[in-house]
Design an enzyme around this catalytic site. Structure first.
Site, PDB file in Angstrom:
ATOM      1  N   TYR A 148       0.844  -1.192   0.000  1.00  0.00           N
ATOM      2  CA  TYR A 148       0.000   0.000   0.000  1.00  0.00           C
ATOM      3  C   TYR A 148       0.891   1.258   0.000  1.00  0.00           C
ATOM      4  O   TYR A 148       1.699   1.438   0.914  1.00  0.00           O
ATOM      5  CB  TYR A 148      -0.884  -0.072   1.241  1.00  0.00           C
ATOM      6  CG  TYR A 148      -1.636   1.167   1.655  1.00  0.00           C
ATOM      7  CD1 TYR A 148      -1.584   1.605   2.972  1.00  0.00           C
ATOM      8  CD2 TYR A 148      -2.455   1.859   0.764  1.00  0.00           C
ATOM      9  CE1 TYR A 148      -2.299   2.711   3.404  1.00  0.00           C
ATOM     10  CE2 TYR A 148      -3.177   2.964   1.181  1.00  0.00           C
ATOM     11  CZ  TYR A 148      -3.103   3.391   2.494  1.00  0.00           C
ATOM     12  OH  TYR A 148      -3.807   4.489   2.921  1.00  0.00           O
ATOM     13  N   ASP A 233      -1.718  -5.979   9.440  1.00  0.00           N
ATOM     14  CA  ASP A 233      -2.805  -5.097   9.075  1.00  0.00           C
ATOM     15  C   ASP A 233      -3.882  -5.959   8.439  1.00  0.00           C
ATOM     16  O   ASP A 233      -3.747  -6.392   7.287  1.00  0.00           O
ATOM     17  CB  ASP A 233      -2.287  -4.028   8.091  1.00  0.00           C
ATOM     18  CG  ASP A 233      -3.347  -2.971   7.804  1.00  0.00           C
ATOM     19  OD1 ASP A 233      -2.998  -1.917   7.263  1.00  0.00           O
ATOM     20  OD2 ASP A 233      -4.531  -3.215   8.097  1.00  0.00           O
ATOM     21  N   ILE A 235      -7.022  -5.171   7.760  1.00  0.00           N
ATOM     22  CA  ILE A 235      -8.112  -4.258   7.429  1.00  0.00           C
ATOM     23  C   ILE A 235      -9.102  -4.823   6.404  1.00  0.00           C
ATOM     24  O   ILE A 235     -10.253  -4.414   6.340  1.00  0.00           O
ATOM     25  CB  ILE A 235      -7.521  -2.908   6.926  1.00  0.00           C
ATOM     26  CG1 ILE A 235      -8.584  -1.820   6.895  1.00  0.00           C
ATOM     27  CG2 ILE A 235      -6.885  -3.076   5.568  1.00  0.00           C
ATOM     28  CD1 ILE A 235      -8.062  -0.482   6.387  1.00  0.00           C
ATOM     29  N   LYS A 271     -12.979  -0.718   5.207  1.00  0.00           N
ATOM     30  CA  LYS A 271     -13.087  -1.586   4.047  1.00  0.00           C
ATOM     31  C   LYS A 271     -14.190  -2.612   4.230  1.00  0.00           C
ATOM     32  O   LYS A 271     -15.033  -2.804   3.362  1.00  0.00           O
ATOM     33  CB  LYS A 271     -11.759  -2.320   3.801  1.00  0.00           C
ATOM     34  CG  LYS A 271     -10.572  -1.404   3.757  1.00  0.00           C
ATOM     35  CD  LYS A 271     -10.639  -0.431   2.603  1.00  0.00           C
ATOM     36  CE  LYS A 271      -9.454   0.524   2.640  1.00  0.00           C
ATOM     37  NZ  LYS A 271      -9.548   1.538   1.599  1.00  0.00           N
TER      38      LYS A 271
END
Lengths: 479, 472
Positions: A148, A233, A235, A271
């Site tokens: 990312y 992470d 997410i 998300k």
């Protein structure tokens, strides 16, 4: 310069990452945003990893649960208590709701302790916070590529932490290998860089794949041996829509010897629930000191109590959550399948994926030169000719040129159709002509102009429609 | 290799200070009119609880705002997706109007120069990240809000050097105190990047005089690369004359728009936590005419954006100018009345306050109750007030006051009855103090002090739950 001394280095360097050339794509979209009726020739936004597929479910829930708002007659009796509530522990019902949701997103296979849940300003804030807790300026964290783009800002800008890439490539579907980890670690050591940990995104952005158990176990073994931290992470946890199923680090911890105090999870509702505007970031740490310190730090980015209260209500509705997760999964699977099959008809392959809000599209055979310049050239054609804002692999620090991340969950079915049509037409042209369609038009655009100054982007409420995604400032669009 | 960062293991977050420890005691034994009438009354919390009814009645008249609706239509999708760090423009417009209103419309603000942040906690930290770094210092007049130690220093590495103010002149900032602080910074090898003031002041409850404002502006003018930050979080709580003068007014009157050299170095921090009593909503902002600061701070606000649903709710509320005007006037009236109640209540106990015209608290002079003119004596007195009198008030030392004996006492976070009860308890305590000193009977006090010392020992161990109320 005058400004250099007037302001801090942080304020005047570009480690915020916003001067990256790939913001050209946003610019093109902003200048000419697609709209099915008002601007059908416009640029379609496919660079925005948003989940817009299930708002109807939440809207229905809101209609039936007016007490969840502190503004309605049914809920206003709680207004003053909630408005006054700024305790950095967060509303207990909110933490409980988040812990419960996280558990459900993992099929109930793990339980989370609400006392370990820390709030932060979105996952953006959470990632920065965990770095402040674990590392000092000039320390480093290893991160597998591709990753990312905004990690550069979130993990390193104000913290002074450096990122060490762990190279993954398509030879094994971008899996993280022990060798790659060892190599990155060794090189860092040789350069006298103090490695404090490894950060992974699972499910992966931009790959859209989940890590298998074996890989996760090998990561845990690696960090145990080196005595460094592992930040996961997660997410995109609930965006896993098909097999293989998502395996959280928390599950792996139940199955092997590990130093719990080294493991931390980053989460958010941006998300999985499509609520990035509500700024719900979560840090979940198995390390008591990190929980204690992180909680104090969360003062810098607490979740609005109005939002906490609303979500406490929403997330505690077990039936709704079960239904939501199931339907969301189904819709994502459907959209993913529709999109990838559409690409297959013109022989465009994506990395086989089971999660996320995007595909990792393989356009290597369309590159004129198998270089990153070649990738950039192709990218500009896609933006300016095909009129799709997609994200080039180089912006994710991918080590091989030719890959592009394409988002599919931030638009309606019709728009996906239009996008596919354009792609098919473009690929068809490329393949049939055997050579590049001459890009007289885009050549006249000065493609060497890469600097951007986003001094005042205004949120133009008039542009909004159910069909076109909203214009955002460049960096937040980098998600 | 150390497992965690230096920041995680030091205590620059300042939360081991007595200011926060008082909380803890309150939490163990909180006063409740019915359930726990002998509990500790919370007077250390600078919250504004006086005007919620006004907000609630506005909500009742504006049902659309709730339930994510505008003109009857659902705007959930719009709000759910809105994460633009420039903020909702309608909200920023409403904020600048509100800020102008508070300043009697003598100044106007440009929404493009405003950066929204998660509370002023975040605003202040963000400004530090933009203006300074390790090796730099900001000068702050004492006494100051204890949370500044965390907000300004902890993760930024910036130092605070105090500008000592004294009761001799009602704690006003003097030129010599400024110069002294500047010199001290030099001696500590720190590069002074600016001055930060809270105006109206926490904990003093007073507005800065025109003289002080001019002094500050002159000082930074005279030094290269020096900034002035004015935290005006209490600007809407000014209930008496002299009125509130914002640093922006001073600049407006003294300098032309073209004088970038000065406009580039003055920044205002604001929040809705005190004026509207909404600390839970995390609404803060930075206002600056310096484009580079605005640009950098805007990017940094990504780490603490204001929830879109909150921006939407408040934009609707603040756009209602009839409502805001009424609110500000009524709120000030109630604050004035409440402050009077506290001041006269204290007077009945023979206790004076610094004369104040703003804020949610009074700066109370208990020097005459100290056993000696020391901070130990101040601590002793504080412990007695927390434990025996059962009032949680904030000792001046936690605010870095240079003279012992001052305490900050809040008045806007409780009912009138509770305030009256607090005053009653204080009165008995003071009476007891003077009678026991007359009788020369110190035994009871000594044994109490011994057990208090043990208590302090226990408190200073770190394995208890510490609660930070974010308050000022």
């Amino acid at each position: 310069m005058g400004h250099q001394r007037l302001l801090s280095k942080i304020a005047t360097n570009d480690k915020h990452g916003e001067n990256s050339p790939y913001f050209d794509g946003w610019k093109a979209y902003d200048r000419n945003p697609f709209h099915p009726t008002k601007n059908p020739q416009g640029v379609i936004q496919m660079g925005l990893a948003e989940n817009q597929l299930c708002f109807d479910l939440i809207e229905e829930w809101i209609r039936n649960n007016s007490k969840a708002s502190i503004c309605t007659p049914e809920g206003v009796h709680l207004f003053r208590d909630i408005a006054n509530f700024q305790d950095y522990h967060g509303l207990p019902q909110f933490r409980k709701g988040v812990a419960n949701f996280m558990s459900k997103a993992r099929g109930g296979r793990v339980k989370y302790d609400p006392e370990r849940i820390l709030m932060s300003g979105g996952a953006t804030g959470a990632n920065e916070l965990i770095m402040f807790c674990l590392a000092d300026p000039a320390d480093a964290f290893m991160v597998p590529t591709p990753y990312y783009p905004a990690f550069v800002r979130d993990l390193g800008w104000r913290t002074g932490v450096q990122l060490i890439p762990v190279h993954c490539d398509s030879s094994n579907n971008f899996k993280i290998t022990r060798e790659a980890l060892e190599e990155a670690y060794r090189e860092a050591k040789q350069n006298n860089i103090n490695v404090k940990g490894l950060i992974i995104t699972n499910p992966s952005n931009p790959l859209g794949t989940t890590l298998d158990k074996e890989t996760l176990k090998s990561l845990v073994r690696f960090i145990n041996e080196k005595n460094i931290h592992l930040v996961c992470d997660e997410i995109y946890a609930a965006t896993a829509f098909t097999t293989p199923r998502f395996v959280s680090i928390s599950e792996v911890m139940l199955e092997m010897e590990c130093k719990k105090e080294l493991i931390h999870i980053i989460y958010s509702l941006s998300k999985d629930m499509g609520l990035p505007g509500f700024r719900v970031g979560i840090v979940y740490s198995y390390n008591d000191d990190v929980v204690s310190c992180g909680r104090k730090m969360s003062s810098f980015g607490l979740v609005s109590s109005q939002t906490q209260h609303f979500l406490a209500s929403l997330l505690s509705d077990e039936d709704f959550i079960d239904r939501y997760l199931e339907i969301s999964k189904r819709r994502l699977a459907k959209r993913h399948s529709f999109f990838t099959k559409g690409l297959e008809t013109v022989n465009i392959a994506c990395l086989p994926s089971n999660s996320g809000l995007f595909c990792w599209m393989n356009l290597r055979r369309l590159l004129k030169e198998k270089t990153f310049e070649g990738e950039m050239k192709l990218w500009r054609v896609i933006i300016n000719e095909v009129k799709l804002n997609v994200s080039p692999g180089s912006s994710f620090n991918c080590s091989e040129p030719g890959w592009f991340r394409v988002c599919f969950a931030n638009m309606d079915d019709e728009t996906v159709e239009v996008a596919l049509k354009r792609i098919r037409a473009f690929v068809g042209r490329e393949t049939n002509n055997g050579k590049r369609v001459e890009l007289k038009r885009w050549k006249s655009i000065n493609t060497n102009k890469l600097r951007l100054s986003f001094n005042s982007r205004r949120f133009d409420e008039n542009v909004m429609s159910p069909h076109s995604p909203m214009p955002h400032s460049p960096l937040v669009r980098a998600t | 290799m150390r497992l965690l960062s230096t920041k995680a293991t030091c205590n620059s977050h300042g939360q081991d200070s007595s200011y926060f420890l008082g909380w803890q005691e309150y939490e163990k034994n909180p006063y409740d009119e019915i359930l726990n009438p002998k509990g500790i009354i919370q007077m250390g919390l600078a919250e504004n609880q006086l005007s919620f009814d006004l907000l609630e009645s506005w909500l009742a008249k504006n049902p659309d705002v709730s339930g994510f609706k505008r003109d009857g239509k659902s705007i959930l999708r719009e709000l759910a997706l809105f994460q633009d760090y420039h903020g909702l423009s309608s909200f920023k417009e409403a904020m600048v109007d509100f800020m102008a209103e508070i300043r009697g419309n003598r100044v106007t603000f440009d929404p493009d120069h405003m950066v929204l942040t998660a509370g002023s906690t975040s605003a202040n930290e963000t400004l530090m990240f933009c203006l300074a770094e390790k090796g730099d210092a900001f000068l702050l007049p004492t006494p100051y809000y204890p949370g500044f130690d965390r907000d300004l220093k902890w993760r930024t590495g910036v130092e605070i050097v105090p500008i000592h103010c004294s009761s001799d002149n009602n704690f006003q900032i003097t030129e010599s105190a400024l110069e002294q602080a500047y010199e001290e910074a030099q001696n500590l090898n720190l590069n002074v990047k600016g001055i930060l003031v809270t105006n109206p002041s926490n904990p003093l409850g007073t507005t800065l005089s025109l003289e002080e404002l001019n002094l500050l502006v002159d000082f930074i003018s005279g030094h290269k690369n020096m900034h002035l930050i004015s935290d005006e979080i209490y600007s809407g709580t000014v209930f008496n004359s002299p009125g509130f003068v914002s640093v922006m007014e001073v600049l407006n009157n003294r300098f032309s728009d073209a004088d970038e050299a000065i406009w580039d170095r003055v920044h205002v921090v604001y929040s809705l936590s005190k004026d509207l009593g909404l600390p839970g909503f995390r609404v803060g902002c930075i206002y600056s005419e310096n484009d580079t600061v605005v640009a950098a701070a805007t990017k940094m606000s990504s780490f603490g954006l204001v929830s879109s649903q909150t921006q939407y709710l408040l934009s609707a509320m603040l756009e209602d100018k009839k409502f805001t005007r009424k609110y500000l006037v009524e709120n000030q009236k109630r604050l004035r009345r409440r402050q009077k109640m506290l001041v006269s209540g204290l007077e009945k106990s023979g206790i004076k306050c610094l004369e104040s015209n703003a804020g949610l608290f009074c700066w109370v002079d208990m020097r005459h109750l100290l056993k000696s003119n020391t901070f130990e004596a101040e601590m002793d007195l504080w412990k007695r007030i927390v434990y025996d009198v059962k009032l949680n008030i904030s000792p001046g030392s936690s605010c870095h006051c240079s003279e012992p004996g001052w305490f900050r006492v809040c008045f806007a976070n409780m009912s009138e009855q509770t305030l009256k009860l607090a005053m009653k308890r204080l009165k008995s305590f003071v009476a007891e103090l003077s009678s026991s000193s007359d009788n020369g009977d110190n035994k009871a006090h000594q044994s109490k002090r011994k057990s208090l010392t043990k208590w302090v020992f226990r408190l200073s161990s770190r394995d208890h739950r510490q609660r930070d109320q974010e308050e000022r």
